[in-house]
Design an enzyme around this catalytic site. Structure first.
Site, PDB file in Angstrom:
ATOM      1  N   LYS A  84       0.593  -1.182   0.023  1.00  0.00           N
ATOM      2  CA  LYS A  84       0.002  -0.014   0.029  1.00  0.00           C
ATOM      3  C   LYS A  84       0.695   1.404   0.026  1.00  0.00           C
ATOM      4  CE  LYS A  84      -4.297  -1.787   0.849  1.00  0.00           C
ATOM      5  NZ  LYS A  84      -5.457  -1.997   1.626  1.00  0.00           N
ATOM      6  N   ARG A 134      -4.494  -9.908   3.515  1.00  0.00           N
ATOM      7  CA  ARG A 134      -4.688  -9.958   2.050  1.00  0.00           C
ATOM      8  C   ARG A 134      -3.388  -9.725   1.468  1.00  0.00           C
ATOM      9  NH1 ARG A 134      -6.207  -6.220  -1.796  1.00  0.00           N
ATOM     10  NH2 ARG A 134      -7.741  -6.652  -3.359  1.00  0.00           N
TER      11      ARG A 134
HETATM   12  C1  7PJ Z   1      -8.478  -4.098   0.430  1.00  0.00           C
HETATM   13  C2  7PJ Z   1      -9.383  -4.808  -0.265  1.00  0.00           C
HETATM   14  C3  7PJ Z   1      -8.249  -4.197   1.818  1.00  0.00           C
HETATM   15  C4  7PJ Z   1     -10.169  -5.716   1.460  1.00  0.00           C
HETATM   16  C5  7PJ Z   1      -8.332  -3.770  -1.680  1.00  0.00           C
HETATM   17  C6  7PJ Z   1      -5.048  -2.671  -2.534  1.00  0.00           C
HETATM   18  C7  7PJ Z   1      -6.307  -1.960  -2.911  1.00  0.00           C
HETATM   19  N1  7PJ Z   1     -10.243  -5.516   0.518  1.00  0.00           N
HETATM   20  N2  7PJ Z   1      -9.301  -4.544  -1.532  1.00  0.00           N
HETATM   21  N3  7PJ Z   1      -9.088  -5.142   2.355  1.00  0.00           N
HETATM   22  N4  7PJ Z   1      -7.686  -3.624  -0.475  1.00  0.00           N
HETATM   23  N5  7PJ Z   1     -11.123  -6.522   2.360  1.00  0.00           N
HETATM   24  O1  7PJ Z   1      -5.208  -3.990  -3.034  1.00  0.00           O
HETATM   25  O2  7PJ Z   1      -4.048  -2.223  -2.213  1.00  0.00           O
HETATM   26  O3  7PJ Z   1      -7.445  -3.662   2.530  1.00  0.00           O
HETATM   27  S1  7PJ Z   1      -7.725  -2.974  -3.392  1.00  0.00           S
END
Ligand code: 7PJ
Length: 277
Positions: A223, A257
């Site tokens: 990020k 994630r």
């Molecule tokens: C997240 C997401 C997160 C959940 C993205 C990226 C942006 N879903 N989708 N949590 N981030 N649940 O991958 O940096 O932090 S998209």
């Protein structure tokens, strides 16, 4: 608290932290946009992540990066459904669909997805009822504002209590719509309407969210606050991302994630070896 009900008789054990591997089927995601736009390469990437130890595969067809262009439900469905179908035929690892759109939720679950991962926490019209009717698990994520403008000037009274109260409210709304608590994951939404200091404070005090009684998902991988703190471009954030995943689990996350599954799984195995139960 250490089991997630995926609906239809399926469950996911979260006694040990689970790594969710990200597969973006988008031309413009900030970290891997454009790399896996054709279904075959997206499926290949997903199966590589499974081989590296991913316990969930998160498939997304719309970038939520600040300033990204919106995508129609039809286009999103065309991107993700072939990937979810092929993936569910090839592996038993649960697939989550990263979407806010009810039409996409329905198509994805019909194709085999068992988790709805919604960065808007089911706030779009009909999203709550749709997720309830589909009978699968949901991830409720906090976001302040909308992707296009969320990073302009995020403000909180106290970021941890504000996020906690928001998630408590969404859990109540989801429960009222007919989604049992056993099917919910909660997520503070790192980077979604947060300054670097907000993200650090949330990570530092992540355990405060455990009072909500549901497993915590943390998405920190690659990020932009890492880039801001360390001055590193997105393709050089691996080591910091692994460190952050480890810290998140140590501070109470059950699911992380990530884009780089193998290195994260190795780090978490070491944490597990050190941990006395
Ligand atoms: C997240 C997401 C997160 C959940 C993205 C990226 C942006 N879903 N989708 N949590 N981030 N649940 O991958 O940096 O932090 S998209």
């Amino acid at each position: 608290m250490s089991v997630l009900d995926l609906g239809h008789g399926r469950t996911l054990d979260l006694t040990h932290a689970v790594v969710m591997g990200v597969v973006n089927v988008t031309p413009d995601s900030f970290s891997d946009g454009g790399r896996f736009t054709d279904p075959a390469s997206a499926v290949e990437q997903a199966l590589r992540l499974v081989a590296e130890g991913a316990g969930i595969i998160d498939v997304g067809g719309e970038s939520t990066r600040p300033g990204a262009q919106p995508v129609s439900a039809g286009d999103e469905i065309a991107r993700v459904i072939p990937v979810i179908e092929a993936l569910c035929a090839a592996t038993t690892v649960p697939v989550s669909i990263d979407t806010s759109k009810p039409e996409v939720m329905r198509a994805a679950v019909a194709a085999g997805a068992t988790i709805i991962n919604d960065v808007r926490a089911l706030r779009d019209p009909d999203a709550l009822d749709t997720a309830a009717a589909l009978g699968v698990a949901v991830c409720l994520m906090h976001m302040q504002g909308e992707p296009r403008t969320m990073q302009d000037n995020p403000e909180y009274i106290d970021v941890v209590t504000d996020v906690r109260d928001f998630l408590a409210g969404r859990m109540l709304a989801a429960e009222a719509a007919g989604i049992p608590r056993d099917r919910m994951l909660i997520d503070p939404g790192f980077g979604f309407g947060k300054t670097p200091e907000h993200n650090l404070e949330l990570l530092r005090r992540l355990a405060a969210l455990r009072i909500l009684g549901r497993p915590i998902l943390a998405g920190l991988s690659r990020k932009s606050f890492i880039g801001k703190l360390l001055g590193l471009p997105v393709d050089r954030r691996l080591h910091a991302s692994v460190a952050l995943a480890l810290l998140a689990v140590q501070n109470g996350a059950s699911v992380v994630r990530v884009h780089d599954v193998g290195p994260t799984v190795e780090a978490l195995h070491m944490l597990d070896a050190v941990t006395i139960r």
